[in-house]
Design a protein around this motif. Structure first.
Motif, PDB file in Angstrom:
ATOM      1  N   PRO A   1     -60.578  29.743  20.345  1.00  0.00           N
ATOM      2  CA  PRO A   1     -61.026  30.134  21.687  1.00  0.00           C
ATOM      3  C   PRO A   1     -61.256  28.878  22.540  1.00  0.00           C
ATOM      4  CG  PRO A   1     -62.296  31.248  19.968  1.00  0.00           C
ATOM      5  CD  PRO A   1     -61.471  30.212  19.273  1.00  0.00           C
ATOM      6  N   GLU A   2     -60.916  28.984  23.827  1.00  0.00           N
ATOM      7  CA  GLU A   2     -60.962  27.807  24.711  1.00  0.00           C
ATOM      8  C   GLU A   2     -62.334  27.116  24.703  1.00  0.00           C
ATOM      9  OE1 GLU A   2     -58.777  27.814  28.602  1.00  0.00           O
ATOM     10  OE2 GLU A   2     -60.837  27.711  29.350  1.00  0.00           O
ATOM     11  N   ALA A   3     -63.399  27.896  24.799  1.00  0.00           N
ATOM     12  CA  ALA A   3     -64.738  27.289  24.838  1.00  0.00           C
ATOM     13  C   ALA A   3     -65.023  26.515  23.554  1.00  0.00           C
ATOM     14  CB  ALA A   3     -65.798  28.363  25.074  1.00  0.00           C
ATOM     15  N   GLU A   4     -64.496  27.016  22.439  1.00  0.00           N
ATOM     16  CA  GLU A   4     -64.685  26.310  21.164  1.00  0.00           C
ATOM     17  C   GLU A   4     -63.863  25.037  21.127  1.00  0.00           C
ATOM     18  OE1 GLU A   4     -64.434  28.126  17.176  1.00  0.00           O
ATOM     19  OE2 GLU A   4     -64.923  30.009  18.176  1.00  0.00           O
ATOM     20  N   PHE A   5     -62.652  25.117  21.703  1.00  0.00           N
ATOM     21  CA  PHE A   5     -61.759  23.954  21.758  1.00  0.00           C
ATOM     22  C   PHE A   5     -62.455  22.825  22.532  1.00  0.00           C
ATOM     23  CE2 PHE A   5     -58.199  21.366  23.001  1.00  0.00           C
ATOM     24  CZ  PHE A   5     -57.172  21.602  22.110  1.00  0.00           C
ATOM     25  N   LEU A   6     -63.059  23.188  23.666  1.00  0.00           N
ATOM     26  CA  LEU A   6     -63.772  22.198  24.489  1.00  0.00           C
ATOM     27  C   LEU A   6     -64.981  21.643  23.749  1.00  0.00           C
ATOM     28  CD1 LEU A   6     -64.175  23.468  28.167  1.00  0.00           C
ATOM     29  CD2 LEU A   6     -63.386  21.213  27.442  1.00  0.00           C
ATOM     30  N   THR A   7     -65.724  22.538  23.136  1.00  0.00           N
ATOM     31  CA  THR A   7     -66.934  22.138  22.419  1.00  0.00           C
ATOM     32  C   THR A   7     -66.586  21.162  21.300  1.00  0.00           C
ATOM     33  OG1 THR A   7     -67.885  24.300  22.898  1.00  0.00           O
ATOM     34  CG2 THR A   7     -68.914  23.036  21.121  1.00  0.00           C
ATOM     35  N   GLU A   8     -65.506  21.480  20.575  1.00  0.00           N
ATOM     36  CA  GLU A   8     -65.100  20.627  19.466  1.00  0.00           C
ATOM     37  C   GLU A   8     -64.597  19.276  19.996  1.00  0.00           C
ATOM     38  OE1 GLU A   8     -65.785  21.097  16.475  1.00  0.00           O
ATOM     39  OE2 GLU A   8     -64.513  19.661  15.403  1.00  0.00           O
ATOM     40  N   THR A   9     -63.927  19.284  21.166  1.00  0.00           N
ATOM     41  CA  THR A   9     -63.482  18.029  21.775  1.00  0.00           C
ATOM     42  C   THR A   9     -64.693  17.156  22.115  1.00  0.00           C
ATOM     43  OG1 THR A   9     -61.534  19.121  22.713  1.00  0.00           O
ATOM     44  CG2 THR A   9     -62.183  17.033  23.707  1.00  0.00           C
ATOM     45  N   ALA A  10     -65.717  17.781  22.685  1.00  0.00           N
ATOM     46  CA  ALA A  10     -66.923  17.028  23.040  1.00  0.00           C
ATOM     47  C   ALA A  10     -67.575  16.466  21.776  1.00  0.00           C
ATOM     48  CB  ALA A  10     -67.894  17.938  23.794  1.00  0.00           C
ATOM     49  N   ARG A  11     -67.590  17.271  20.708  1.00  0.00           N
ATOM     50  CA  ARG A  11     -68.237  16.825  19.474  1.00  0.00           C
ATOM     51  C   ARG A  11     -67.484  15.639  18.863  1.00  0.00           C
ATOM     52  NH1 ARG A  11     -68.340  17.002  14.259  1.00  0.00           N
ATOM     53  NH2 ARG A  11     -66.311  17.983  14.014  1.00  0.00           N
ATOM     54  N   ARG A  12     -66.122  15.731  18.868  1.00  0.00           N
ATOM     55  CA  ARG A  12     -65.352  14.678  18.209  1.00  0.00           C
ATOM     56  C   ARG A  12     -65.267  13.403  19.037  1.00  0.00           C
ATOM     57  NH1 ARG A  12     -59.922  17.540  15.629  1.00  0.00           N
ATOM     58  NH2 ARG A  12     -60.993  19.293  14.634  1.00  0.00           N
ATOM     59  N   THR A  13     -65.238  13.519  20.358  1.00  0.00           N
ATOM     60  CA  THR A  13     -64.964  12.332  21.187  1.00  0.00           C
ATOM     61  C   THR A  13     -66.197  11.839  21.936  1.00  0.00           C
ATOM     62  OG1 THR A  13     -64.469  13.574  23.209  1.00  0.00           O
ATOM     63  CG2 THR A  13     -62.639  13.242  21.651  1.00  0.00           C
ATOM     64  N   GLY A  14     -67.247  12.635  21.977  1.00  0.00           N
ATOM     65  CA  GLY A  14     -68.431  12.223  22.737  1.00  0.00           C
ATOM     66  C   GLY A  14     -68.314  12.500  24.224  1.00  0.00           C
ATOM     67  N   CYS A  15     -67.186  13.076  24.666  1.00  0.00           N
ATOM     68  CA  CYS A  15     -67.021  13.353  26.094  1.00  0.00           C
ATOM     69  C   CYS A  15     -68.000  14.448  26.535  1.00  0.00           C
ATOM     70  CB  CYS A  15     -65.581  13.797  26.407  1.00  0.00           C
ATOM     71  SG  CYS A  15     -65.203  15.482  25.880  1.00  0.00           S
ATOM     72  N   GLY A  16     -68.240  14.500  27.837  1.00  0.00           N
ATOM     73  CA  GLY A  16     -69.020  15.596  28.395  1.00  0.00           C
ATOM     74  C   GLY A  16     -68.090  16.703  28.868  1.00  0.00           C
ATOM     75  N   ILE A  17     -68.672  17.760  29.389  1.00  0.00           N
ATOM     76  CA  ILE A  17     -67.868  18.890  29.872  1.00  0.00           C
ATOM     77  C   ILE A  17     -68.146  19.122  31.347  1.00  0.00           C
ATOM     78  CG2 ILE A  17     -67.528  21.410  29.683  1.00  0.00           C
ATOM     79  CD1 ILE A  17     -68.026  21.128  26.669  1.00  0.00           C
TER      80      ILE A  17
ATOM     81  N   PRO B   1     -71.716  24.096  24.868  1.00  0.00           N
ATOM     82  CA  PRO B   1     -72.955  23.402  24.496  1.00  0.00           C
ATOM     83  C   PRO B   1     -73.682  22.912  25.755  1.00  0.00           C
ATOM     84  CG  PRO B   1     -71.045  21.996  24.082  1.00  0.00           C
ATOM     85  CD  PRO B   1     -70.507  23.283  24.617  1.00  0.00           C
ATOM     86  N   GLY B   2     -74.881  23.425  25.987  1.00  0.00           N
ATOM     87  CA  GLY B   2     -75.598  23.156  27.235  1.00  0.00           C
ATOM     88  C   GLY B   2     -75.932  21.700  27.455  1.00  0.00           C
TER      89      GLY B   2
ATOM     90  N   TRP C   1     -70.500  33.115  42.520  1.00  0.00           N
ATOM     91  CA  TRP C   1     -71.882  32.679  42.779  1.00  0.00           C
ATOM     92  C   TRP C   1     -72.815  33.255  41.709  1.00  0.00           C
ATOM     93  CZ3 TRP C   1     -72.591  28.629  45.462  1.00  0.00           C
ATOM     94  CH2 TRP C   1     -71.932  28.366  46.675  1.00  0.00           C
ATOM     95  N   GLU C   2     -72.575  34.516  41.340  1.00  0.00           N
ATOM     96  CA  GLU C   2     -73.443  35.141  40.330  1.00  0.00           C
ATOM     97  C   GLU C   2     -73.294  34.445  38.981  1.00  0.00           C
ATOM     98  OE1 GLU C   2     -72.515  39.326  40.655  1.00  0.00           O
ATOM     99  OE2 GLU C   2     -73.176  39.304  42.749  1.00  0.00           O
ATOM    100  N   LEU C   3     -72.034  34.091  38.674  1.00  0.00           N
ATOM    101  CA  LEU C   3     -71.796  33.380  37.415  1.00  0.00           C
ATOM    102  C   LEU C   3     -72.412  31.975  37.472  1.00  0.00           C
ATOM    103  CD1 LEU C   3     -70.383  33.962  34.710  1.00  0.00           C
ATOM    104  CD2 LEU C   3     -68.297  32.933  35.652  1.00  0.00           C
ATOM    105  N   TYR C   4     -72.419  31.392  38.669  1.00  0.00           N
ATOM    106  CA  TYR C   4     -73.046  30.067  38.857  1.00  0.00           C
ATOM    107  C   TYR C   4     -74.545  30.161  38.567  1.00  0.00           C
ATOM    108  CZ  TYR C   4     -74.737  25.837  41.248  1.00  0.00           C
ATOM    109  OH  TYR C   4     -75.356  24.651  41.552  1.00  0.00           O
ATOM    110  N   ALA C   5     -75.182  31.228  39.073  1.00  0.00           N
ATOM    111  CA  ALA C   5     -76.621  31.415  38.817  1.00  0.00           C
ATOM    112  C   ALA C   5     -76.864  31.505  37.307  1.00  0.00           C
ATOM    113  CB  ALA C   5     -77.121  32.665  39.534  1.00  0.00           C
ATOM    114  N   GLN C   6     -75.964  32.179  36.631  1.00  0.00           N
ATOM    115  CA  GLN C   6     -76.056  32.285  35.170  1.00  0.00           C
ATOM    116  C   GLN C   6     -75.906  30.898  34.520  1.00  0.00           C
ATOM    117  OE1 GLN C   6     -76.585  35.296  33.841  1.00  0.00           O
ATOM    118  NE2 GLN C   6     -76.702  34.465  31.748  1.00  0.00           N
ATOM    119  N   ALA C   7     -74.956  30.108  35.057  1.00  0.00           N
ATOM    120  CA  ALA C   7     -74.731  28.751  34.521  1.00  0.00           C
ATOM    121  C   ALA C   7     -75.969  27.888  34.739  1.00  0.00           C
ATOM    122  CB  ALA C   7     -73.504  28.123  35.176  1.00  0.00           C
ATOM    123  N   LEU C   8     -76.636  28.059  35.893  1.00  0.00           N
ATOM    124  CA  LEU C   8     -77.856  27.288  36.159  1.00  0.00           C
ATOM    125  C   LEU C   8     -78.935  27.635  35.135  1.00  0.00           C
ATOM    126  CD1 LEU C   8     -78.011  27.536  40.064  1.00  0.00           C
ATOM    127  CD2 LEU C   8     -77.682  25.445  38.733  1.00  0.00           C
ATOM    128  N   ARG C   9     -79.046  28.926  34.825  1.00  0.00           N
ATOM    129  CA  ARG C   9     -80.041  29.347  33.834  1.00  0.00           C
ATOM    130  C   ARG C   9     -79.712  28.747  32.470  1.00  0.00           C
ATOM    131  NH1 ARG C   9     -80.150  33.977  37.117  1.00  0.00           N
ATOM    132  NH2 ARG C   9     -78.415  35.052  36.097  1.00  0.00           N
TER     133      ARG C   9
END
Lengths: 278, 282
Positions: free
Chosen positions: B157-173, B199-200, B233-241
Motif C-alpha cells: 500500500p502506498e502509505a506503507e511504501f512511504l512509511t518504509e522509505t522514511a524509515r530506511r532513509t531518514g527522509c521526512g514526508i 507516521p505522524g 479542507w475537511e481532510l486537512y482538519a483531520q490531518a491537523l488532528r
C-alpha cells in the motif's frame, strides 16, 4: 525486523515497465503496458491517455512560451501539431524546461508542412537566441586597459572571450522585422524582398537586447565569438568590408561590455589548446 | 548574504508563481513561507534574482519536480548538482521531492508518473533518496503523488511504501492532502485510513490544492487550478488532528488567479491550523 510483502510474478521489472510507459506517453503505444494496469472501472488505455495528454499539453505549452512568434505565424492549431511531432522525436532531456527546444528550429527547417514558410525556422532560431540570453547571466566586462598587459610579440595570438549570453545570427530574411511586426495585435505587412538581417542578441540587465549590425562588425564579432584570434577576426571583417576599422571596432567591443576575458592561442597548434590568462 | 528568516507560527504559505512576484515584492503579504519549483530557478534568469531578493524576507521551500527519484536508472547527476547549487544559494527551510518518476532513457516526460509498489521499486526508490540526500547533504521531504492508474503487481500500500522509505532513509514526508483525496476518489479507498497509516512524527509539510473532475472518464485530475475543495479542507482538519500544525502550502499552477485569492486560501489554512492549536490547549 525488515518488513516483507508478497512477491509479484510474471510482470515487467521496473526498467521494462518504465520504458513501456515512456512508449505509451510519447508514442501512444499502450498495448504492452495495458496488461500491467488495473482496470479499477476504467479501460487501462484511457488511464494511460491521461498521462499522455498531460505530457503533450504541458510540453506543447512550454514550446509555445519559448516560440510565441512561430506559433503566431502558423496559428495555434498547427503549432500544436508541429510541437506534437517534435516532442515525439525530441523529448526534453531534463526538467529544466526553459532549456527545452534547442533544436526546434532545425526540426522546423525539415518539417514538410512548413516548407511554404521558408523564414519560419530562422524565426525559431531568433526566438531561441532570445530565450538563451534570458537564461544566462552577464559576466563582469573586461576594461580595454587589460590589453595593455599583452606583450607585443603575443598580440597575434590573442583571442577574446565574449559575454556568455551573446549570440550572432544572420538570416536571408528580415527576421527581426517579422518578429517585431508580430508583437502587435494588428500585424503590419513586412516586405520580405528587403532582404536579410545580421543580428546581435544579448542579455542587458534583466532584459534581452538585440540589434542589427553592419556586415563588417557582424563578421568581426561572429569570428571573435567563434574563438578566432584578433588578427583572423579582423581579416574576416575586412573581407566583408574593405574599409573596416579594426581599432575602432575593438574599442566598441570593449565599450559595450562585450569582452569578459582574453587568452592566447598558439598559432602553430591552434586546434590543440590555449593558455588562459584573463 | 542575509540569512533567511526561520519558519514561524504562521505556517501557511503559497507557491510563488512568476505573475505574482512583483506584487509580493511590493506588498510583502504576511505569509509563513514561499515555495518554488526547483526547476524554474536552475537557469540564471531575472526570476532567480527576484527569488534571491525575496528570500531575505520569507522562508523559502524548494520543491523539486524533476529529480525522478523513482527511475530504474541512476539519478541525473547534472540535475542533482544544479539542485545542490540552488539550495546553497537560496538556503531553503524545506526541500522536497516526489514518490514518482519522470525520466527514463534520457527522455523527461514532464509528469509525476506512478511506480508499481513492489519490493524492487522500494529498494530502487530508497537507494535514490539516499543518494540524493547524501549529495545534497540534507534530508528531503517526499510527497505522496496523486494517481490515475494502479499497477496489477503492486503489493505494498502506498502509505506503507512511504512509511518504509522514511524509515530506511531518514527522509521526512510531505503529505499532500489533495493528492490523498484525489487518489482515494479515483480508486475508492478511505482517505482517513491513508492518513492514519502515515507516521505522524515525520510529516514535515502539507500541500493543499484544487482538482477538477474529468467527467468523461469519471476521474479526478489533480490540476492545481482552483480553490481547495470542501472535502479536502475537511481532510486537512483531520490531518491537523493527526499531525499537528505543520507548514501548509497552497499550490496553484494552472488557471492562475489574482494573488489575493491565493492569500485568501492561505488565510483559511492558517485559521484552521490556529483553531487546531487553540483546541489542543483548551
Amino acid at each position: 525486523m525488515r518488513k516483507s510483502w508478497p512477491i509479484s510474478i510474471d510482470m515487467p521489472n521496473l526498467l521494462e515497465l518504465q520504458m513501456q510507459l515512456r512508449r505509451a506517453v510519447l508514442g501512444g503505444d499502450t498495448a504492452a503496458l495495458a496488461a500491467a494496469v488495473r482496470c479499477d472501472g476504467l479501460d487501462p488505455a484511457a488511464r494511460l491517455r491521461i498521462y499522455r495528454n498531460h505530457a503533450f499539453a504541458t510540453l506543447g505549452a512550454v514550446l509555445e512560451r519559448t516560440f510565441p512568434v512561430v506559433c503566431r505565424l502558423v496559428d495555434k492549431h498547427f503549432f500544436a501539431y508541429a510541437a506534437h511531432e517534435y516532442l515525439r522525436e525530441h523529448p526534453p532531456h531534463s526538467g529544466c524546461l526553459v532549456e527545452y527546444g534547442a533544436d526546434f528550429a532545425d526540426f522546423l527547417a525539415g518539417f514538410e508542412p512548413c516548407l511554404d514558410l521558408p523564414y519560419l525556422a530562422d524565426v525559431a532560431r531568433f526566438e531561441w537566441a532570445l530565450n538563451v540570453a534570458a537564461t544566462v547571466r552577464e559576466a563582469a566586462p573586461l576594461p580595454i586597459e587589460a590589453l595593455a598587459a599583452v606583450p607585443p610579440e603575443r598580440a597575434a595570438g590573442l583571442a577574446l572571450r565574449l559575454q556568455p549570453s551573446v549570440s550572432y545570427f544572420a538570416s536571408g530574411w528580415p527576421i527581426d522585422r517579422i518578429w517585431q511586426a508580430n508583437q502587435q495585435s494588428e500585424v503590419p505587412t513586412v516586405d520580405l524582398a528587403r532582404g536579410g538581417a545580421r543580428i546581435e542578441i544579448r542579455r542587458a540587465g534583466d532584459a534581452v537586447d538585440w540589434r542589427r549590425l553592419d556586415p563588417g562588425t557582424f563578421a568581426f564579432r561572429t569570428a571573435l565569438a567563434g574563438g578566432l584570434v584578433l588578427a583572423a577576426a579582423a581579416a574576416t571583417a575586412a573581407a566583408e568590408d574593405p574599409t573596416f576599422d579594426v581599432a575602432a571596432a575593438l574599442d566598441r567591443v570593449f565599450g559595450e561590455g562585450l569582452a569578459v576575458g582574453f587568452y592566447f592561442v598558439d598559432q602553430r597548434c591552434a586546434n590543440l589548446g590555449s593558455t588562459k590568462i584573463g | 548574504m542575509t540569512k533567511p528568516p526561520p519558519l514561524s507560527n504562521c505556517n501557511a504559505g503559497i507557491g510563488l508563481r512568476f505573475p505574482h512576484v512583483a506584487e509580493i515584492a511590493a506588498t510583502r503579504p504576511h505569509l509563513g513561507f514561499l515555495e518554488v519549483h526547483a526547476e524554474n530557478y536552475m537557469a540564471e534568469t531575472a526570476a532567480l534574482d527576484r527569488l534571491l531578493e525575496l528570500r531575505s524576507d520569507y522562508p523559502v521551500s524548494i520543491h523539486g519536480v524533476a529529480l525522478s527519484l523513482g527511475s530504474a536508472e541512476e539519478l541525473d547527476r547534472i540535475h542533482l548538482d544544479r539542485l545542490k547549487d540552488l539550495i546553497e544559494r537560496v538556503e531553503p527551510v524545506l526541500v522536497s521531492e516526489h514518490l514518482a518518476w519522470s525520466a527514463i532513457g534520457g527522455a523527461y516526460l514532464n509528469d509525476l508518473l506512478p511506480l508499481p509498489y513492489t519490493e524492487e521499486s522500494l529498494e530502487v526508490f530508497c537507494r535514490r533518496v539516499g543518494d540524493a540526500q547524501e549529495t545534497l547533504g540534507r534530508l528531503l521531504l517526499i510527497e505522496n503523488p496523486s494517481s490515475y492508474l494502479r499497477f496489477r503487481h503492486s503489493t505494498i500500500p502506498e502509505a506503507e511504501f512511504l512509511t518504509e522509505t522514511a524509515r530506511r532513509t531518514g527522509c521526512g514526508i510531505l503529505c499532500d492532502v489533495n493528492n490523498i483525496y484525489v487518489s482515494a476518489e479515483n480508486f475508492g479507498f478511505d482517505p482517513i485510513a491513508y492518513l492514519d497509516a502515515l507516521p505522524g512524527d515525520v510529516i514535515g509539510e502539507i500541500h493543499l490544492a484544487g482538482y477538477h473532475p474529468a467527467e468523461d472518464v469519471g476521474i479526478l485530475i489533480d490540476d492545481h487550478g482552483s480553490r481547495v475543495a470542501q472535502p479536502v479542507w475537511e481532510l486537512y482538519a483531520q490531518a491537523l488532528r493527526r499531525f499537528g500544525a505543520v507548514p501548509t502550502l497552497i499550490e496553484w499552477d494552472t488557471n492562475l488567479p489574482a494573488l489575493e485569492i491565493l492569500l485568501d486560501e492561505a488565510r483559511h489554512a492558517q485559521e484552521l491550523a490556529d483553531f487546531h492549536r487553540y483546541a489542543e490547549f483548551a
